[in-house]
Design an enzyme around this catalytic site. Sequence first.
Site, short mmCIF file in Angstrom:
data_model
loop_
_atom_site.label_atom_id
_atom_site.label_comp_id
_atom_site.label_asym_id
_atom_site.label_seq_id
_atom_site.Cartn_x
_atom_site.Cartn_y
_atom_site.Cartn_z
N ASP A 285 10.63 -24.97 12.03
CA ASP A 285 9.92 -24.30 11.17
C ASP A 285 10.81 -23.15 10.72
OD1 ASP A 285 7.50 -24.81 12.25
OD2 ASP A 285 7.81 -23.84 14.20
N LYS B 101 6.88 -22.56 6.44
CA LYS B 101 6.07 -22.48 4.93
C LYS B 101 7.44 -22.38 3.84
CE LYS B 101 1.98 -19.61 6.09
NZ LYS B 101 1.88 -18.47 6.22
N MET C 257 2.44 -10.44 15.63
CA MET C 257 1.63 -10.69 14.26
C MET C 257 0.72 -9.58 14.15
SD MET C 257 0.98 -14.51 15.04
CE MET C 257 0.59 -14.52 16.71
#
Length: 235
Positions: free
Chosen positions: A33, A54, A166
Amino acid sequence: MVVHLIGAGPGDPELITLKAVKALKKAEVVIYDRLANEEILKHSPNAKLIYVGKKAGEHSKSQNEINKILVDEAKKYQEVVRLKGGDPFVFGRGGEEVLALQNEDLEVDMIPGVTSAIGVPTTIGLPVTHRAVATSFTVVTGHEDPTKKEKQVKWDYTADTVVVLMGIGNIKENTMEMMKYRDPKTPVCVIEKGTTPDERIITGTLENISQKDINPPALLVVGNVVDVYQEMKKK
Ligand SMILES: C[S@@+](CC[C@H](N)C(=O)[O-])C[C@H]1O[C@@H](n2cnc3c(N)ncnc32)[C@H](O)[C@@H]1O
């Protein structure tokens, strides 16, 4: 054939285990990732590198797509590494990946990593427990899956220290919720990009921390242990 599911640690490339480095060295393929530090990939100079995080302007891969890549690569190669930030089982969806591989009878070797939840506070001198101040801690997500029918995070934790991962996008809502159960003056420390050269430390209280300039990735440590950090910092 084996898939090594590896925790890469929170950012500093030296915060990885020897066992992980050993597996990376013999890897034929590394599926990773977005990492806080891509230096770690240098341990696998001959491996095929597959990025599944991403990318700007592109939609990120779904968990099902990632699971499929893992299964396909594991069927092709003997030594596969799945590399994830922090610890793979702390808000990392590592468990889902293990189950997807095991459902295909593929072997998985799980190698823990230094989770940002504890490793990042520790590197700045912020202990999550401290005698006579905090005897327990909770690690919680500040961003629940919006598709969930009922919220699981209730914010009424009894632990002395709460570490929120987060939690920056919803910092205002989360701190308001916590103030239902904790003194608004409870000290809070936010650590942004911990263990990297861009690390920033922002302190405040439950009632004012959301007004400060904070950018992800960052985590919040809520509780009186933040006073211990302030004390250590003075020495
Ligand atoms: C999807 S979770 C993955 C956590 C990871 N598995 C771990 O054990 O650290 C990502 C969140 O971890 C926290 N995080 C990860 N690395 C961090 C760092 N270097 N500094 C501060 N927070 C970090 C942030 O709250 C970020 O939004």
